[in-house]
Write a protein that holds these residues in place. Structure first.
Motif, PDB file in Angstrom:
ATOM      1  N   ASN A  53       0.812  -1.214   0.000  1.00 28.10           N
ATOM      2  CA  ASN A  53       0.000   0.000   0.000  1.00 28.10           C
ATOM      3  C   ASN A  53       0.854   1.275   0.000  1.00 28.10           C
ATOM      4  O   ASN A  53       0.623   2.198   0.782  1.00 28.10           O
ATOM      5  CB  ASN A  53      -0.953   0.004   1.195  1.00 28.10           C
ATOM      6  N   THR A  54       1.828   1.328  -0.878  1.00 31.93           N
ATOM      7  CA  THR A  54       2.662   2.535  -0.971  1.00 31.93           C
ATOM      8  C   THR A  54       1.837   3.714  -1.475  1.00 31.93           C
ATOM      9  O   THR A  54       1.163   3.611  -2.498  1.00 31.93           O
ATOM     10  CB  THR A  54       3.849   2.290  -1.922  1.00 31.93           C
ATOM     11  N   HIS A  55       1.890   4.813  -0.743  1.00 36.74           N
ATOM     12  CA  HIS A  55       1.113   5.994  -1.125  1.00 36.74           C
ATOM     13  C   HIS A  55       1.869   7.251  -0.704  1.00 36.74           C
ATOM     14  O   HIS A  55       2.734   7.211   0.185  1.00 36.74           O
ATOM     15  CB  HIS A  55      -0.272   5.964  -0.480  1.00 36.74           C
ATOM     16  N   LEU A  56       1.556   8.331  -1.360  1.00 36.07           N
ATOM     17  CA  LEU A  56       2.246   9.601  -1.099  1.00 36.07           C
ATOM     18  C   LEU A  56       1.516  10.380  -0.009  1.00 36.07           C
ATOM     19  O   LEU A  56       0.319  10.620  -0.112  1.00 36.07           O
ATOM     20  CB  LEU A  56       2.317  10.434  -2.374  1.00 36.07           C
ATOM     21  N   VAL A  57       2.248  10.765   1.023  1.00 39.43           N
ATOM     22  CA  VAL A  57       1.711  11.598   2.092  1.00 39.43           C
ATOM     23  C   VAL A  57       2.342  12.985   1.971  1.00 39.43           C
ATOM     24  O   VAL A  57       3.561  13.123   2.126  1.00 39.43           O
ATOM     25  CB  VAL A  57       2.029  11.002   3.478  1.00 39.43           C
ATOM     26  N   PRO A  58       1.559  14.017   1.659  1.00 40.85           N
ATOM     27  CA  PRO A  58       2.115  15.363   1.552  1.00 40.85           C
ATOM     28  C   PRO A  58       2.694  15.828   2.894  1.00 40.85           C
ATOM     29  O   PRO A  58       2.026  15.698   3.934  1.00 40.85           O
ATOM     30  CB  PRO A  58       0.904  16.222   1.158  1.00 40.85           C
ATOM     31  N   VAL A  59       3.922  16.308   2.889  1.00 43.14           N
ATOM     32  CA  VAL A  59       4.541  16.846   4.102  1.00 43.14           C
ATOM     33  C   VAL A  59       5.330  18.101   3.746  1.00 43.14           C
ATOM     34  O   VAL A  59       5.727  18.299   2.595  1.00 43.14           O
ATOM     35  CB  VAL A  59       5.483  15.826   4.781  1.00 43.14           C
TER      36      VAL A  59
END
Length: 333
Positions: A53-59
Motif C-alpha cells: 500500500n505505498t502511497h504519497l503523504v504530503p509533508v
C-alpha cells in the motif's frame, strides 16, 4: 497542536506522519539533501506498511537554516552522532516556551538537548516500533496500525498539563504511550533491549526472528541483560522491568511483534554508516566503570561491532583502489 520533527529518518517520518494523520500540524527539518530534495520533488513522502500500500503523504520539509517555524513541541529523531550539529543549525528557532520530545536510541542525547531546552520542558522516552527508511523520501512502517508501544517520562519526573496534552496526541496517533515518573529507568529499558537485539542481529546480519529462533538465544540474552542490570543497580537506577520481564520483552518483540525486522543498527551497518553502538553497549560499559564494575560482555560486543565497521571500510577502500587501478579496455569496432 503543532509539532516539528527534527530528523526525517525512519522514526522521524513515522512519528510525524502519524501525528499529522491524527489532526496535528506537522513540519519536518532534515539535513540529508537527497531526502529533502526528493520530498520536494515528489510533493511528500512515500509511505508503505509492511511493504504494501505505498502511497504519497504530503509533508512540509525544510533545511535547518531556512526553517522559521515555532512549534509547540519538537520531536527529535536524529542519530546520536548527528544531534549536536542538528541542534546548532536549528537553534535560531528554539525558545523557552517550546517542549521537546525524544525517543532516540542509546544515551547521551538528553545532555545535548538540555543545552537548548529547559529541563521542565523535556520529555524523553523509548519506542518499541519498527520502521525502515527505504531511501530518500520513502519509508516503510513495520507492523499493523497501532502495533508497538512507547514509554516516556519528564526529565524532572513531574508531569504537567502540557505533558498530558502531548501524551493525548500520541495516544490519538496510536503510539500506545505509557507515561512514567521514572526518567532514567525508562530510558535504560530500551538501551538494555537494544544492547541485546540490535547488536547481535547486526553482527550476524539476521532478523530479530532469526535471532530468537536460535536455541541459545535466551542464554545470550540473559547474559547481556544480567550484566546490564548489574551496572544499573550499581548506578542506583530503578528499572521499569525485572530481569525476567526484560527477557520476555526481547522475546515478544523478536518472535511476535517484529520477527522479520532488521534493527536500526543493522540498517546503518549495511549502508556503511557509523553505528550507535558506543551509545548503547558502550554506554553500559562506561556507566559500569564509574561504579568500578566491568561489563566485559558488552565491552567485547562493542569492539566486535567496531571491528565489523572497520573491516567493511577496509573492503570498500580496497575495492575502490582496485577499480581505479584496473586498465580500461577499448572494445573493437
Amino acid at each position: 497542536m503543532k509539532f516539528t520533527v527534527l530528523g526525517a529518518g525512519a522514526m522521524g517520518y513515522r512519528y510525524g506522519v502519524l501525528l499529522q494523520e491524527a489532526g496535528n500540524e506537522v513540519e519536518f527539518v532534515d539535513t540529508w539533501k537527497p531526502n529533502v530534495e526528493k520530498v520536494r520533488q515528489q510533493g511528500g513522502v512515500l509511505v508503505s506498511r509492511d511493504h504494501q500500500n505505498t502511497h504519497l503523504v504530503p509533508v512540509k520539509m525544510f533545511y535547518p537554516e531556512e526553517y522559521q517555524g515555532n512549534p509547540d513541541v519538537w520531536v527529535v529523531f536524529t542519530k546520536q552522532m548527528q544531534l549536536a550539529d542538528f541542534l546548532k543549525r536549528t537553534a535560531h528557532c528554539f525558545n523557552e516556551q517550546q517542549y521537546v520530545l525524544t525517543c532516540m536510541n542509546g544515551m547521551g542525547h538528553v545532555e545535548k538537548l538540555l543545552q537548548h531546552f529547559k529541563p521542565e520542558k523535556l520529555l524523553a522516552g523509548t519506542a518499541l516500533v519498527a520502521t525502515v527508511l527505504n531511501g530518500p523520501g520513502n519509508v516503510d512502517f513495520i507492523g499493523a496500525r497501532g502495533a508497538g508501544t512507547m514509554n516516556l517520562a519528564n526529565y524532572t519526573e513531574k508531569p504537567d498539563e502540557m505533558t498530558h496534552k502531548i501524551v493525548a496526541e500520541l495516544k490519538k496517533a496510536q503510539f500506545n504511550p505509557n507515561l512514567t515518573t521514572n526518567y532514567r529507568g525508562t530510558l535504560l529499558a530500551k538501551v538494555v533491549f537494544n544492547s541485546v537485539v540490535n547488536t547481535l542481529c547486526t553482527l550476524f546480519e539476521i532478523t530479530m526472528g532469526e535471532f530468537a529462533g536460535y536455541p541459545g538465544a535466551d542464554q545470550l540474552s540473559r547474559q547481556l541483560i544480567d550484566e546490564a542490570y548489574d551496572v544499573c543497580e550499581r548506578a542506583g537506577i530503578q528499572m521499569l522491568n525485572t530481569r525476567q520481564q526484560e527477557l520476555d520483552s526481547v522475546n515478544y518483540v523478536s518472535k511476535v511483534a517484529n520477527p522479520l525486522h532488521y534493527p536500526s543498527m543493522y540498517q546503518d551497518m549495511s549502508h556503511d554508516r557509523p553505528t550507535e553502538v558506543d551509545y548503547i553497549n558502550g554506554y553500559l560499559v562506561e556507566l559500569g566503570r564509574k561504579y568500578h564494575y566491568e561489563a566485559k560482555t558488552h565491552a567485547f560486543l562493542t569492539h566486535l561491532v567496531h571491528l565489523a565497521e572497520h573491516t567493511r571500510q577496509q573492503n570498500l577502500q580496497q575495492a575502490a583502489a582496485k577499480t581505479e587501478s584496473s586498465p580500461v579496455v577499448e572494445a573493437e569496432a
